[in-house]
Motif scaffolding. Structure first.
Motif, PDB file in Angstrom:
ATOM      1  N   GLY A 196      47.066  39.584  40.818  1.00  0.00           N
ATOM      2  CA  GLY A 196      46.982  39.074  42.178  1.00  0.00           C
ATOM      3  C   GLY A 196      48.091  39.601  43.062  1.00  0.00           C
ATOM      4  O   GLY A 196      47.853  40.105  44.172  1.00  0.00           O
ATOM      5  N   GLY A 217      47.777  43.362  43.563  1.00  0.00           N
ATOM      6  CA  GLY A 217      46.670  43.674  44.464  1.00  0.00           C
ATOM      7  C   GLY A 217      47.031  43.434  45.917  1.00  0.00           C
ATOM      8  O   GLY A 217      46.676  44.226  46.804  1.00  0.00           O
ATOM      9  N   TYR A 234      42.698  38.493  46.136  1.00  0.00           N
ATOM     10  CA  TYR A 234      43.908  38.615  45.327  1.00  0.00           C
ATOM     11  C   TYR A 234      44.776  37.352  45.404  1.00  0.00           C
ATOM     12  O   TYR A 234      45.434  36.984  44.431  1.00  0.00           O
ATOM     13  CB  TYR A 234      44.705  39.842  45.755  1.00  0.00           C
TER      14      TYR A 234
END
Length: 476
Positions: free
Chosen positions: A58, A61, A291
């Motif tokens: 996450g 990203g 994300y």
């Protein structure tokens, strides 16, 4: 000596600098010390490690989606400037250390600093330090930047003792600053059993103290009365997707399809001219929301395991200690909209300050970096909203954005860095003032900063009404 260095370097490279496996190892040790069954030990290790890897997906990203936009902005407007972002800052710090001939100092200092942190916790009855900083990738970034502060500004330490000097002050900072977040985080999480070990510890402590002056905690973002049609923004996914669509949609529209299709410049994620640019803008903008959702899921997984397992380490190896983890771990305990509010108002503060730098022809132009503008200001808003409501969240994250840019520009000039600076709020204040102490007082300034760090937990302990509750981390 090599016999000792080989396993230490292996541990540093493969475990300490890889926080997912470091957290997994801590959970493994913790559950073993708690005498859990083998299958529960294994399951805890897997869930903690996978949870942290999900968090990394996450966070990575979010950063990788935003960074090409920064590059495109710099290209379109011919900006030659410093990006305030820890990854750009790490590259700039390493380049400076290589230029000085001290490129290996940061790695050695990281190991020394981690050892200092463990020692301070082991001697907690004397030092009053309760937290073990375990966010390895942050330690790598900070060790490099702090190496530049110490070695560049204190020429007397450009010798064999330099790595020790950097390691000692890094260890003090990691231990003491994370220790400052124990009570605020316990208050935020309702006794979650962890502290923050990232890049905003001084800011979190300050926000926790001043936020109540801005308003009442009952007037938080979750309780904010919105017109009926705006109630959809109480949903994190809807709020984040809408904010990112408006913000990044506007930026991508300005950049245009020609620039964003330059695969050599943009890399992965470049616009494909055969497709609709309108749909490319929507997909890129909504990807941020994806994300962010992934990051929150990873946080929930690893925090649950680490909190339980660390009881074993706290009771058997380092009694009374708390793990100091990634700041994203705090997001799930505050208002669902605090993260987004912190990002939005911190960004506004940054952009206004950047505009002022341009207007007043500052020799160093700062470019916004995603990591500070998101993670710093999100954390500030989460803690501020919990203590002082939405007004505190808005004002304090806005002020943070101003400080990140203005003091970041000062840091770039002070250290003579090229292309970037760390950018996070703690590396602005208190580290830039520390830098001036190093520059003008030399070793005496270094000693003063070390004593300052050692004094902070003593003052915290002195102010605690219940001394035993202090060791338990209970908010007073």
């Amino acid at each position: 000596m090599d016999i000792l260095l080989i396993p230490l370097n292996w541990f540093s490279t493969n475990i300490l600098q890889n926080p997912a496996f470091f957290v997994g190892l801590l959970v493994l040790i913790g559950y073993i010390l708690l005498k859990k069954p083998v299958h529960e030990v294994f399951a805890g290790f897997v869930k903690a490690t996978v949870g942290y890897l999900i968090l990394n997906v996450g966070a990575g990203g979010l950063v990788s989606t935003f960074r090409p936009i920064l590059v495109a902005l710099a290209k379109k407007f011919n900006l030659e400037a410093a990006v305030i972002d820890p990854y750009f800052g790490l590259a700039a710090a390493n380049a400076k250390l290589e230029e000085m001939g001290f490129i290996s100092v940061a790695t050695t200092a990281l190991l020394i600093g981690f050892g200092v942190n463990i020692l301070l916790v082991a001697l907690r009855k004397v030092t009053k330090v309760r937290t073990l900083f375990i966010t390895g990738h942050i330690m790598v970034q900070q060790a490099a930047t702090i190496s530049v502060f110490v070695l560049l500004l204190i020429p007397q330490l450009q010798n064999a003792f330099g790595a020790w000097a950097v390691g000692i002050i890094c260890g003090l900072y990691w231990a003491v600053s994370s220790n400052m977040t124990v009570e605020p985080t316990q208050r935020l999480t309702g006794g979650g059993g962890f502290a923050i070990g990232h890049q905003q510890q001084f800011a979190i402590w300050f926000v926790d103290k001043v936020a109540p002056f801005f308003g009442k905690k009952e007037e938080n973002l979750d309780n904010l009365k919105l017109p009926t049609f705006l109630n959809i923004f109480h949903d994190t996914v809807v709020a984040s997707a809408t904010l990112m669509l408006v913000f990044f949609g506007a930026i991508l529209a300005v950049l245009g399809p020609e620039l964003m299709s330059n695969a050599e410049l943009i890399g992965a994620g470049a616009y494909v001219p055969t497709k609709s640019f309108f749909m490319y803008v929507i997909q890129t903008s909504l990807t941020f929301s994806v994300y962010l959702f992934i990051l929150m899921q990873g946080v929930r997984m690893f925090v649950a395991e680490l909190t339980n397992a660390f009881q074993g380490i706290s009771s058997k190896l380092l009694p009374g200690s708390f793990p100091a983890v990634d700041v994203a771990a705090s997001y799930g305990f505050g208002s669902s909209n605090a993260v987004l509010s912190g990002f939005a108002f911190g960004l506004i503060g940054q952009l206004i300050t950047i505009a002022l730098l341009v207007i007043f022809k500052n020799p160093i132009l700062i470019i916004t970096g995603f990591v500070p503008v998101f993670f710093d200001n999100a954390a500030i808003a989460v803690y501020a909203d919990k203590r002082g409501g939405w007004k505190a969240a808005v004002v304090l994250s806005f002020i943070s954005g101003i400080i990140q840019v203005s003091v970041g520009a000062v840091a770039v000039a002070l250290l003579g860095l090229t292309g970037g600076y760390h950018g996070n709020i703690d590396l602005a204040i208190p580290w830039v003032p520390f830098g001036y102490l190093f520059k003008y007082l030399g070793i005496a300034g270094y000693v003063l900063v070390c004593l300052f760090f050692l004094a902070i937990p003593q003052l915290q302990f002195m102010k605690a009404k219940d001394k035993e509750a202090y060791y338990r981390g209970e908010a007073q």
